[in-house]
Design a protein around this motif. Structure first.
Motif, PDB file in Angstrom:
ATOM      1  N   LEU A   1       0.845  -1.185   0.000  1.00 17.40           N
ATOM      2  CA  LEU A   1       0.000   0.000   0.000  1.00 17.40           C
ATOM      3  C   LEU A   1       0.881   1.235   0.000  1.00 17.40           C
ATOM      4  O   LEU A   1       1.738   1.396   0.860  1.00 17.40           O
ATOM      5  N   PRO A   2       0.717   2.109  -0.993  1.00 24.51           N
ATOM      6  CA  PRO A   2       1.620   3.245  -1.119  1.00 24.51           C
ATOM      7  C   PRO A   2       1.408   4.285  -0.035  1.00 24.51           C
ATOM      8  O   PRO A   2       0.292   4.545   0.384  1.00 24.51           O
ATOM      9  N   ALA A   3       2.508   4.879   0.415  1.00 26.25           N
ATOM     10  CA  ALA A   3       2.432   5.979   1.364  1.00 26.25           C
ATOM     11  C   ALA A   3       2.226   7.284   0.611  1.00 26.25           C
ATOM     12  O   ALA A   3       1.640   8.213   1.122  1.00 26.25           O
ATOM     13  N   GLU A   4       2.727   7.363  -0.597  1.00 21.46           N
ATOM     14  CA  GLU A   4       2.610   8.548  -1.448  1.00 21.46           C
ATOM     15  C   GLU A   4       1.874   8.158  -2.723  1.00 21.46           C
ATOM     16  O   GLU A   4       1.945   7.019  -3.162  1.00 21.46           O
ATOM     17  N   PRO A   5       1.183   9.115  -3.352  1.00 23.84           N
ATOM     18  CA  PRO A   5       0.530   8.801  -4.622  1.00 23.84           C
ATOM     19  C   PRO A   5       1.529   8.304  -5.650  1.00 23.84           C
ATOM     20  O   PRO A   5       2.660   8.773  -5.710  1.00 23.84           O
ATOM     21  N   SER A   6       1.112   7.317  -6.419  1.00 24.59           N
ATOM     22  CA  SER A   6       1.959   6.782  -7.474  1.00 24.59           C
ATOM     23  C   SER A   6       1.363   7.162  -8.822  1.00 24.59           C
ATOM     24  O   SER A   6       0.171   7.417  -8.921  1.00 24.59           O
ATOM     25  N   PRO A   7       2.159   7.209  -9.864  1.00 22.78           N
ATOM     26  CA  PRO A   7       1.657   7.647 -11.155  1.00 22.78           C
ATOM     27  C   PRO A   7       0.729   6.655 -11.833  1.00 22.78           C
ATOM     28  O   PRO A   7       0.032   7.004 -12.751  1.00 22.78           O
ATOM     29  N   GLY A   8       0.676   5.413 -11.402  1.00 23.16           N
ATOM     30  CA  GLY A   8      -0.173   4.409 -12.041  1.00 23.16           C
ATOM     31  C   GLY A   8       0.533   3.814 -13.243  1.00 23.16           C
ATOM     32  O   GLY A   8       1.600   4.263 -13.644  1.00 23.16           O
ATOM     33  N   PRO A   9      -0.045   2.809 -13.852  1.00 25.83           N
ATOM     34  CA  PRO A   9       0.604   2.148 -14.972  1.00 25.83           C
ATOM     35  C   PRO A   9       0.634   3.045 -16.204  1.00 25.83           C
ATOM     36  O   PRO A   9      -0.273   3.818 -16.448  1.00 25.83           O
ATOM     37  N   ALA A  10       1.694   2.920 -16.996  1.00 21.80           N
ATOM     38  CA  ALA A  10       1.864   3.750 -18.176  1.00 21.80           C
ATOM     39  C   ALA A  10       0.773   3.480 -19.205  1.00 21.80           C
ATOM     40  O   ALA A  10       0.400   4.361 -19.965  1.00 21.80           O
ATOM     41  N   ASP A  11       0.246   2.249 -19.264  1.00 17.16           N
ATOM     42  CA  ASP A  11      -0.738   1.928 -20.288  1.00 17.16           C
ATOM     43  C   ASP A  11      -2.178   2.049 -19.783  1.00 17.16           C
ATOM     44  O   ASP A  11      -3.113   1.769 -20.499  1.00 17.16           O
ATOM     45  N   GLY A  12      -2.376   2.487 -18.565  1.00 18.56           N
ATOM     46  CA  GLY A  12      -3.719   2.638 -18.018  1.00 18.56           C
ATOM     47  C   GLY A  12      -4.231   4.043 -18.202  1.00 18.56           C
ATOM     48  O   GLY A  12      -3.577   4.898 -18.776  1.00 18.56           O
ATOM     49  N   PRO A  13      -5.453   4.320 -17.720  1.00 24.20           N
ATOM     50  CA  PRO A  13      -5.984   5.659 -17.840  1.00 24.20           C
ATOM     51  C   PRO A  13      -5.125   6.652 -17.064  1.00 24.20           C
ATOM     52  O   PRO A  13      -4.546   6.312 -16.036  1.00 24.20           O
ATOM     53  N   ALA A  14      -5.057   7.880 -17.554  1.00 19.79           N
ATOM     54  CA  ALA A  14      -4.183   8.885 -16.941  1.00 19.79           C
ATOM     55  C   ALA A  14      -4.585   9.197 -15.506  1.00 19.79           C
ATOM     56  O   ALA A  14      -3.750   9.552 -14.690  1.00 19.79           O
ATOM     57  N   ASP A  15      -5.857   9.053 -15.196  1.00 18.11           N
ATOM     58  CA  ASP A  15      -6.323   9.443 -13.868  1.00 18.11           C
ATOM     59  C   ASP A  15      -6.562   8.264 -12.934  1.00 18.11           C
ATOM     60  O   ASP A  15      -7.164   8.428 -11.887  1.00 18.11           O
ATOM     61  N   GLY A  16      -6.099   7.066 -13.293  1.00 14.54           N
ATOM     62  CA  GLY A  16      -6.335   5.948 -12.394  1.00 14.54           C
ATOM     63  C   GLY A  16      -5.852   4.623 -12.938  1.00 14.54           C
ATOM     64  O   GLY A  16      -5.205   4.535 -13.975  1.00 14.54           O
ATOM     65  N   VAL A  17      -6.194   3.591 -12.193  1.00 16.49           N
ATOM     66  CA  VAL A  17      -5.839   2.219 -12.524  1.00 16.49           C
ATOM     67  C   VAL A  17      -7.115   1.522 -12.975  1.00 16.49           C
ATOM     68  O   VAL A  17      -8.138   1.597 -12.295  1.00 16.49           O
ATOM     69  N   GLU A  18      -7.062   0.846 -14.104  1.00 14.38           N
ATOM     70  CA  GLU A  18      -8.250   0.216 -14.673  1.00 14.38           C
ATOM     71  C   GLU A  18      -8.156  -1.302 -14.601  1.00 14.38           C
ATOM     72  O   GLU A  18      -7.132  -1.880 -14.951  1.00 14.38           O
ATOM     73  N   TRP A  19      -9.247  -1.916 -14.136  1.00 14.04           N
ATOM     74  CA  TRP A  19      -9.396  -3.371 -14.163  1.00 14.04           C
ATOM     75  C   TRP A  19     -10.563  -3.667 -15.097  1.00 14.04           C
ATOM     76  O   TRP A  19     -11.603  -3.011 -15.027  1.00 14.04           O
ATOM     77  N   VAL A  20     -10.403  -4.663 -15.958  1.00 16.09           N
ATOM     78  CA  VAL A  20     -11.432  -5.058 -16.917  1.00 16.09           C
ATOM     79  C   VAL A  20     -11.777  -6.516 -16.646  1.00 16.09           C
ATOM     80  O   VAL A  20     -10.884  -7.355 -16.535  1.00 16.09           O
ATOM     81  N   PHE A  21     -13.066  -6.795 -16.541  1.00 16.30           N
ATOM     82  CA  PHE A  21     -13.505  -8.177 -16.341  1.00 16.30           C
ATOM     83  C   PHE A  21     -14.922  -8.333 -16.865  1.00 16.30           C
ATOM     84  O   PHE A  21     -15.570  -7.369 -17.276  1.00 16.30           O
ATOM     85  N   ALA A  22     -15.429  -9.553 -16.863  1.00 20.03           N
ATOM     86  CA  ALA A  22     -16.714  -9.880 -17.473  1.00 20.03           C
ATOM     87  C   ALA A  22     -17.891  -9.256 -16.726  1.00 20.03           C
ATOM     88  O   ALA A  22     -17.967  -9.316 -15.504  1.00 20.03           O
TER      89      ALA A  22
END
Length: 164
Positions: free
Chosen positions: A65-86
């Motif tokens: 769990l991060p103590a500071e904000p992280s930039p997120g994955p380079a290939d994900g949305p600019a404003d967050g982390v995306e999970w895709v499922f059925a």
């Protein structure tokens, strides 16, 4: 030929379960698109991304769990982390424990539903209000009725994207 249904977007809140006595409230955006009719997307704030850190103690389950904000994955949305499922997984998990692999959905006590996301970096347990998830699914079924997903799927385009 009729126009494609508008995308469905629903913003709600979830509790990120950190321990038996700690949780964090976060905003989650749910997305559904008729051109990808089998999938739902959940977008979380980037500061809740689980990222490997070589200094983390593997014996500490909360070390990721991060103590500071992280930039997120380079290939994900600019404003967050995306999970895709059925979409069907989300629907089934509202009533019975469902899922294999990285995403599991199950009813919790009262009016809650738990979504469990697993990655090599760790596990995230998120607790949602079941009514919010049902409302999102209802709107997604207005866009593409259950059982009609394949009539909205462009197999040639999907195959081209996979092979690109």
């Amino acid at each position: 030929m009729s126009a494609a249904p508008a995308p469905v977007e629903h913003t709600t809140h979830a509790r990120l379960i950190v321990s038996t006595h700690r949780s964090a409230l976060l905003r989650v955006t749910l997305h559904y698109r008729a051109d990808d009719p089998l999938a739902v997307r959940m977008v979380f704030p980037a500061e809740y991304a689980l990222e490997p850190d070589p200094l983390d103690d593997p014996a500490d389950p909360y070390a990721d769990l991060p103590a500071e904000p992280s930039p997120g994955p380079a290939d994900g949305p600019a404003d967050g982390v995306e999970w895709v499922f059925a979409r069907q997984l989300l629907a089934a998990g509202l009533d019975l424990p469902s899922g294999e692999g990285d995403v599991h959905v199950r009813p919790a006590l009262g009016t809650r539903t738990v979504v469990e996301l697993r990655s090599p970096e760790g596990v995230a347990l998120l607790q949602f209000d079941r009514a919010d998830l049902r409302r999102f699914l209802w709107h997604s079924y207005l866009a593409v009725p259950e059982g009609r997903e394949l009539s909205h799927l462009d197999c040639d385009r999907a195959l081209a994207e996979l092979l690109a």
